[in-house]
Design an enzyme around this catalytic site. Structure first.
Site, PDB file in Angstrom:
ATOM      1  CG  MET A  52      -1.906  -1.178   1.180  1.00 44.10           C
ATOM      2  SD  MET A  52      -3.451  -0.853   2.012  1.00 44.10           S
ATOM      3  CE  MET A  52      -2.886  -0.544   3.664  1.00 44.10           C
ATOM      4  CD  GLU A  71       7.597 -15.162   8.588  1.00 47.41           C
ATOM      5  OE1 GLU A  71       8.445 -14.743   9.408  1.00 47.41           O
ATOM      6  OE2 GLU A  71       7.647 -16.289   8.076  1.00 47.41           O
ATOM      7  CG  HIS A  96       7.050  -2.176   2.078  1.00 49.43           C
ATOM      8  ND1 HIS A  96       6.922  -1.089   2.913  1.00 49.43           N
ATOM      9  CD2 HIS A  96       5.845  -2.794   2.088  1.00 49.43           C
ATOM     10  CE1 HIS A  96       5.698  -1.041   3.393  1.00 49.43           C
ATOM     11  NE2 HIS A  96       5.019  -2.062   2.919  1.00 49.43           N
TER      12      HIS A  96
HETATM   13  O1  PAF Z   1      -0.161  -5.748   3.634  1.00 52.58           O
HETATM   14  C1  PAF Z   1      -0.576  -4.825   2.911  1.00 52.58           C
HETATM   15  O2  PAF Z   1       0.090  -3.818   2.702  1.00 52.58           O
HETATM   16  C2  PAF Z   1      -1.953  -4.949   2.265  1.00 52.58           C
HETATM   17  O3  PAF Z   1      -2.851  -5.586   3.107  1.00 52.58           O
HETATM   18  C3  PAF Z   1      -1.920  -5.614   0.879  1.00 52.58           C
HETATM   19  C4  PAF Z   1      -1.483  -7.072   0.979  1.00 52.58           C
HETATM   20  C5  PAF Z   1      -0.981  -4.870  -0.040  1.00 52.58           C
HETATM   21  C6  PAF Z   1      -3.324  -5.609   0.261  1.00 52.58           C
HETATM   22  O4  PAF Z   1      -3.783  -4.305   0.073  1.00 52.58           O
END
Ligand code: PAF
Length: 283
Positions: free
Chosen positions: A29, A147, A36
């Site tokens: 998101m 996780e 990330h």
């Molecule tokens: O973990 C997230 O950032 C969100 O829940 C995802 C998997 C991108 C779905 O919008």
């Protein structure tokens, strides 16, 4: 490369597939951080091409949650993705992802009755809807999830199994700040005082870990240690502390199998989650 339209993304991916290249996918998101980055780097290591989606998904936020204030900075996110080695960043508008008269829902039962599913009604329906759509659009060989959202990983694995979606779900370890706080896009909401207070989450899990390593197997006692530590912090308001089976997410009394200890705590207005997996045969 930044792509905003499904049609363009599909044709790019089809051309990769025609060349026999494998595709890794990291759904996000945005408001990207080292957590990330670690998912993107792993995807780059394990696939020929990598797509990262940056989409603040409206359907997974409740009416009183932080959809409007959720941090958005696509230029910064794009830079982070490209420097981690991603080939495409998919950043659709909500109108590109959702039809005004959409009529289909995706719902995983049982696993979503507990923890964040119980506290955030409809949240996982929104996650499952958007993740199944993204998997249909990207058709990756492997998709990568952190996780830190342990319940999300369990729910998505179940959805992928139940719907026979042809993808391998790869769960990647929690990335922490040096002082132990789990990295999260929502950490940016914390004031300096709240940032210090937020350390109570990882600290309480460390206490649980030590207690388990010392042989305690009574889940009620472990939970008590965690609650005691959390209650010492005046800025913390406990949402849940659970001791559950790692696969079924069912509550556990005596710890005889691998367990997950997920916690959710409000620090001021910010809801933070963290967890710890205890693998019984390691000790
Ligand atoms: O973990 C997230 O950032 C969100 O829940 C995802 C998997 C991108 C779905 O919008």
């Amino acid at each position: 490369m930044l792509i905003k339209e499904i049609k363009e993304l599909r044709s790019t991916i089809k051309s990769w597939k025609r060349e026999g290249l494998s595709v890794g996918f990291v759904p996000t998101m945005g408001a990207l951080h080292e957590g990330h980055q670690s998912l993107i780097k792993r995807a780059v290591e394990e696939n020929d091409k990598v797509v990262v989606s940056v989409f603040v998904n409206p359907t997974q936020f409740g009416p009183n949650e932080d959809f409007d204030s959720y941090p958005r900075d696509i230029n910064k996110d794009l830079e982070i993705c490209l420097s981690a080695g991603a080939n495409v960043v998919f950043n659709p508008e909500p109108s590109e992802m959702y039809y005004g008269d959409k009529s289909t829902s995706v719902s995983v039962s049982k696993l979503t009755d507990v923890l964040c599913g119980a506290k955030r009604p409809g949240h996982f329906d929104g996650v499952c809807l958007v993740v199944s759509k993204l998997l249909n659009i990207v058709t990756p060989d492997k998709a990568y999830f952190g996780e830190k959202d342990a319940q999300q990983v369990a729910v998505i694995k179940r959805m992928v199994r139940d719907l026979n979606i042809d993808v391998e779900i790869v769960a990647c370890p929690i990335i922490r700040e040096e002082d132990g706080l789990a990295k999260s896009s929502r950490n940016t909401y914390l004031s300096a005082e709240e940032r210090k207070a937020a350390l109570v989450l990882s600290r309480s899990l460390e206490i649980a870990k030590d207690t388990l390593k010392n042989g305690e197997r009574d889940a009620r006692k472990i939970k008590e240690f965690i609650l005691n530590e959390l209650n010492k912090e005046p800025l913390a308001k406990i949402d849940y502390v659970e001791i559950i089976d790692s696969d079924s997410l069912a509550s556990v009394d005596i710890i005889e199998r691998n367990i997950l200890i997920p916690i959710a705590v409000f620090i001021g207005k910010t809801r933070l989650i963290d967890n710890f997996t205890f693998e019984i045969y390691t000790y």
